[in-house]
Design a protein around this motif. Structure first.
Motif, PDB file in Angstrom:
ATOM      1  N   THR A 187       0.852  -1.166   0.176  1.00 49.72           N
ATOM      2  CA  THR A 187      -0.146  -0.050  -0.126  1.00 49.72           C
ATOM      3  C   THR A 187       0.889   1.370   0.031  1.00 49.72           C
ATOM      4  OG1 THR A 187      -1.699  -1.280   1.100  1.00 49.72           O
ATOM      5  CG2 THR A 187      -1.935   1.189   1.349  1.00 49.72           C
TER       6      THR A 187
ATOM      7  N   GLY B 273      -2.783   1.653   9.007  1.00 48.71           N
ATOM      8  CA  GLY B 273      -3.639   0.596   8.562  1.00 48.71           C
ATOM      9  C   GLY B 273      -3.610  -0.380   9.903  1.00 48.71           C
TER      10      GLY B 273
ATOM     11  N   GLU C  91      -9.214  -5.959  -3.162  1.00 47.53           N
ATOM     12  CA  GLU C  91      -9.189  -4.726  -2.470  1.00 47.53           C
ATOM     13  C   GLU C  91     -10.191  -3.930  -3.020  1.00 47.53           C
ATOM     14  OE1 GLU C  91      -4.941  -1.799  -2.328  1.00 47.53           O
ATOM     15  OE2 GLU C  91      -5.500  -2.698  -4.191  1.00 47.53           O
TER      16      GLU C  91
ATOM     17  N   GLY D 113     -10.640   0.546   0.977  1.00 49.53           N
ATOM     18  CA  GLY D 113      -9.443   0.647   1.965  1.00 49.53           C
ATOM     19  C   GLY D 113      -9.419  -0.754   2.809  1.00 49.53           C
TER      20      GLY D 113
ATOM     21  N   THR E 251      -8.102  -4.801   2.384  1.00 46.43           N
ATOM     22  CA  THR E 251      -7.283  -5.601   1.405  1.00 46.43           C
ATOM     23  C   THR E 251      -7.220  -6.916   1.760  1.00 46.43           C
ATOM     24  OG1 THR E 251      -5.918  -3.569   0.624  1.00 46.43           O
ATOM     25  CG2 THR E 251      -5.011  -5.832   0.244  1.00 46.43           C
TER      26      THR E 251
ATOM     27  N   LEU F 297      -7.424   0.282   6.041  1.00 49.43           N
ATOM     28  CA  LEU F 297      -6.918   1.500   6.056  1.00 49.43           C
ATOM     29  C   LEU F 297      -7.337   2.240   7.191  1.00 49.43           C
ATOM     30  CD1 LEU F 297      -5.815   2.588   2.355  1.00 49.43           C
ATOM     31  CD2 LEU F 297      -4.361   1.234   4.212  1.00 49.43           C
TER      32      LEU F 297
ATOM     33  N   LYS G 174      -9.062   5.503   8.637  1.00 50.13           N
ATOM     34  CA  LYS G 174      -9.877   6.650   8.160  1.00 50.13           C
ATOM     35  C   LYS G 174      -9.509   7.981   8.392  1.00 50.13           C
ATOM     36  CE  LYS G 174     -13.177   4.078   5.869  1.00 50.13           C
ATOM     37  NZ  LYS G 174     -13.083   3.776   4.673  1.00 50.13           N
TER      38      LYS G 174
END
Length: 145
Positions: free
Chosen positions: A73, A87, A116, A119, A121, A143, A145
């Protein structure tokens, strides 16, 4: 097709690609990056977190794989001139650890992106030591926010 021109092993550059900081940095190099996969290395030393009695213990193997996902990422963001996001590991399943590596060993971990979206994966990872598979797992990362 490998989109990485050459191996990245410079610590300063690697720290731009992942949100982790010492003492928990578990990546020594980025060796390959494609649209669907990434390969990293970890040279294990006595200073590596999760090393006990000259072995990298199970949490270290899992953290190394998770940081390889972060590296995927982070490099994507880096080549687009954006800062690597933070993340979290959302889920881990199917972890199989066949062998614990020792100080002086170099791990090679390949993570393939299965999905993916928004956000999140989902990946499948394989860690090798001298071409021997020592760990496999699936992870879901999210991920911040």
């Amino acid at each position: 097709m490998n989109l990485l021109k050459s191996k990245i092993a410079d610590k300063e550059t690697l720290l731009k690609l992942i949100p982790q900081r010492d003492p928990i940095v578990m990546i020594s190099a980025l060796t390959s990056y494609t649209e669907n996969a990434v390969v990293s290395e970890l040279e294990i030393s006595n200073e590596t977190l999760f090393v006990k009695e000259e072995e990298l213990k199970e949490p270290g193997l899992i953290e190394h794989m998770a940081q390889t996902v972060a590296l995927y990422t982070g490099y994507h963001f880096y080549i687009n001139n954006m800062q690597a996001p933070e993340g979290y590991i959302g889920a881990i399943k199917g972890v199989e650890i066949n062998k614990l590596p020792k100080v002086g060993d170099t791990l090679v971990t390949e993570v393939n992106i299965l999905q993916e979206i928004m956000g999140v994966t989902l990946v499948k990872g394989v860690t090798r030591l001298n071409d021997e598979v020592i760990m496999t797992a699936q992870m879901k990362t999210v991920l911040k926010k």
